[in-house]
Design a protein around this motif. Sequence first.
Motif, short mmCIF file in Angstrom:
data_model
loop_
_atom_site.label_atom_id
_atom_site.label_comp_id
_atom_site.label_asym_id
_atom_site.label_seq_id
_atom_site.Cartn_x
_atom_site.Cartn_y
_atom_site.Cartn_z
N ASP A 1 16.46 76.36 32.36
CA ASP A 1 17.00 77.63 31.89
C ASP A 1 16.38 77.97 30.54
OD1 ASP A 1 19.14 78.00 33.96
OD2 ASP A 1 19.67 76.02 33.20
N LEU A 2 15.95 76.93 29.87
CA LEU A 2 15.35 77.13 28.55
C LEU A 2 14.24 76.08 28.39
CD1 LEU A 2 15.43 78.31 25.61
CD2 LEU A 2 17.09 76.51 25.08
N ILE A 3 13.11 76.54 27.89
CA ILE A 3 12.01 75.59 27.66
C ILE A 3 11.83 75.44 26.15
CG2 ILE A 3 9.50 75.35 27.78
CD1 ILE A 3 9.64 76.33 30.62
N ILE A 4 11.87 74.21 25.70
CA ILE A 4 11.61 73.96 24.28
C ILE A 4 10.17 73.47 24.16
CG2 ILE A 4 12.22 72.60 22.26
CD1 ILE A 4 15.06 72.70 23.13
N HIS A 5 9.39 74.25 23.50
CA HIS A 5 7.98 73.91 23.31
C HIS A 5 7.85 73.15 21.99
CE1 HIS A 5 3.55 75.53 23.07
NE2 HIS A 5 3.65 74.26 22.77
N GLN B 1 8.02 83.10 32.44
CA GLN B 1 9.16 84.01 32.27
C GLN B 1 10.43 83.28 31.78
OE1 GLN B 1 8.05 82.82 35.02
NE2 GLN B 1 9.82 82.13 36.18
N ILE B 2 10.45 81.96 31.86
CA ILE B 2 11.64 81.24 31.39
C ILE B 2 11.70 81.33 29.86
CG2 ILE B 2 12.79 78.97 31.29
CD1 ILE B 2 11.40 78.30 33.93
N PRO B 3 12.87 81.65 29.31
CA PRO B 3 12.97 81.77 27.84
C PRO B 3 12.47 80.53 27.13
CG PRO B 3 15.04 82.39 28.90
CD PRO B 3 14.15 81.89 29.98
N ARG B 4 11.82 80.76 26.04
CA ARG B 4 11.18 79.64 25.36
C ARG B 4 11.56 79.59 23.90
NH1 ARG B 4 5.19 79.99 26.46
NH2 ARG B 4 6.03 81.16 28.19
N LEU B 5 11.69 78.38 23.39
CA LEU B 5 11.99 78.20 21.97
C LEU B 5 10.93 77.27 21.40
CD1 LEU B 5 13.99 78.44 19.59
CD2 LEU B 5 15.25 76.52 20.57
N LYS B 6 10.29 77.72 20.32
CA LYS B 6 9.25 76.86 19.73
C LYS B 6 9.86 75.99 18.65
CE LYS B 6 4.93 79.28 20.35
NZ LYS B 6 5.13 80.74 20.37
N VAL C 1 19.93 73.52 32.24
CA VAL C 1 18.85 72.57 32.03
C VAL C 1 17.90 73.05 30.93
CG1 VAL C 1 16.86 71.43 33.11
CG2 VAL C 1 18.93 71.83 34.45
N VAL C 2 17.63 72.14 30.01
CA VAL C 2 16.67 72.42 28.94
C VAL C 2 15.49 71.48 29.13
CG1 VAL C 2 16.28 72.38 26.44
CG2 VAL C 2 18.53 72.99 27.34
N LYS D 1 26.24 83.16 34.46
CA LYS D 1 25.46 81.91 34.31
C LYS D 1 24.04 82.34 34.02
CE LYS D 1 23.33 78.03 35.99
NZ LYS D 1 22.02 78.16 35.59
N ILE D 2 23.43 81.64 33.18
CA ILE D 2 22.10 82.07 32.81
C ILE D 2 21.13 82.01 34.00
CG2 ILE D 2 21.32 79.80 32.02
CD1 ILE D 2 20.28 81.94 29.66
#
Length: 538
Positions: free
Chosen positions: A448-452, A479-484, A369-370, A537-538
């Motif tokens: 699993d990944l947060i897109i900011h 703490q969830i990996p983040r991508l700007k 999930v993103v 799995k992530i």
Amino acid sequence: MGLKASEWNSLERLLRRKIPSNLIITTDLAKEMAQISSSMKKQIGILVNRKGEVTHVIVGTHDMVELPNLVWTLKHGSGRLRGIRFIHTQRPREPIPQRDITYLVLLALDLILVFEVREGGQVGGLQYAHIVPQREDGTVRQEKVSDLGGLRSDFQAMINALEEELGRHWKGLGVKDQDRAILISAGAKKSEVLWESLEELEALARSDDIQVVDRMTQVLREPDPKFFIGKGKLNQIVLNAMQNGANLLIFDSELTPAQVRNLADHTELRIIDRTQLILDIFARRAKTREGKIQVELAQLRYLLPRLGGHRAFSRLTGGIGGRGPGETKLEIDKRRIKERISRLVNELRLIASQRELRRARRRVRNTPVVALVGYTNAGKSTILNALTKSNVPQADRYFETLDTTARRLRFPREGECIITDTVGFIQDLPRDLFKAFTSTLEELYDADLIIHVLDVSSPRLEAHMGAVEEVLRELNISQIPRLKVLNKVDKISKEQRDILCDRYDALGVCGLMPESLIPLVGKIQDFFLKGMVMKGKI
Ligand SMILES: Nc1nc2c(ncn2[C@@H]2O[C@H](COP(=O)(O)OP(=O)(O)OP(=O)(O)O)[C@@H](O)[C@H]2O)c(=O)[nH]1
Ligand SMILES: [Mg+2]
């Protein structure tokens, strides 16, 4: 107040006088007032309605007459002006007192007439003042005439023309059924900061279909406990509201219930603070049962501590355009509101458990999930649409999206992920609203990944970034990996884009050009491929 019986009688006689509708005052009545004033050695005032009836007689001191507090409770007539004129005696050779001009404007009186009482109780020179639609040479017209004969004898026509002119003026300004607001930012901050925060307030107002007619700021060391802003500023605002046909004042900060009440009573305008404005936008946009419950909960929680049983109460709670919890519900007492709150909380819990079931199923299927998160209007929905060829509504206004949407994104090489779009964030998000939306935001826990997503063209880029990070921290998901992602790069130069992407370690995209999102899809896919190699799995 120690009046003689004869004085009472003569004052009472004034109450029985009637003025023909075309006259401001009759010669007889003026003379009678002058006589009484002279023999009592006090100034005398009367309030007259449009029918020409004397509704109130006011006895002042030897040098002035003040309107009693009751005037604030006098109802407006059907016109733009109040339908009441204030006429009083005064000592010779004095201008119309500033106090009167303030009354004129604040109360939207039809007219103020003052006349001198000379030695022996003779009527001397007269002066009158009335409001005029905004003009170069001022907003209140004052005239002097030397005697009663010089007074206009077409009062009715004059008032009609004035009301018509005010109406036309407002129409010329585009006054529609739409709410028209003056925005006010005040506080112990630098003037620039106050102006800057008005930008966002204006965007919020526009998102609520409110027309902004003016903006005002006031630097204050401490807010006034009664009115929040200074009285002089407030009077200026009321005048401004009248000239611009505004019916609403929106304050950038949260007001105390007493301040709202005082302001509403004093100005006869609707008073709304930033929190209420945001609640109102949410109330407009909520579509799903869950969204609607969340908004109502937030509104009720905002309301509860503000219940005071005052008459300004309905104005406070009606929300804008009556989209608040509604007048009838507001009349019920705190206990009933609390009951409603707990019922809504339960219903919300039920919906949340169904959601939990959906989430669990998704977890079993192991689809990554993103989540797209970001400041409101950053372009999250636009990006979701471009990535998944969907059509979640997107618009250039705040809080377009309230309900979480999940869509499937297939990677070009192999695999897929679920991508979710959520409600946008904002600085100083009202607490109650934040609380109400936490169940929707719980979806973020599964990400699993947060897109900011950031609007790179916003002058407040960093403030927005900070506000979003703050919310993520509060939700305990930092703490969830983040991508700007810096969105709207089409609005800045190539050089700027490179500098900013570098500075924030972000990817530049343009949500309106799907091909610009290819590197983003690549990055997401890489993330999951790598993650799966490393962790199964992530
Ligand atoms: N110029 C430009 N405009 C964009 C871009 N991406 C989105 N927009 C516009 O920005 C506005 C907001 O976009 P949305 O996708 O509704 O923003 P959002 O983040 O979903 O906003 P909320 O749902 O209100 O939180 C819309 O008018 C979009 O057309 C872009 O890359 N460039
Ligand atoms: Mg959106």
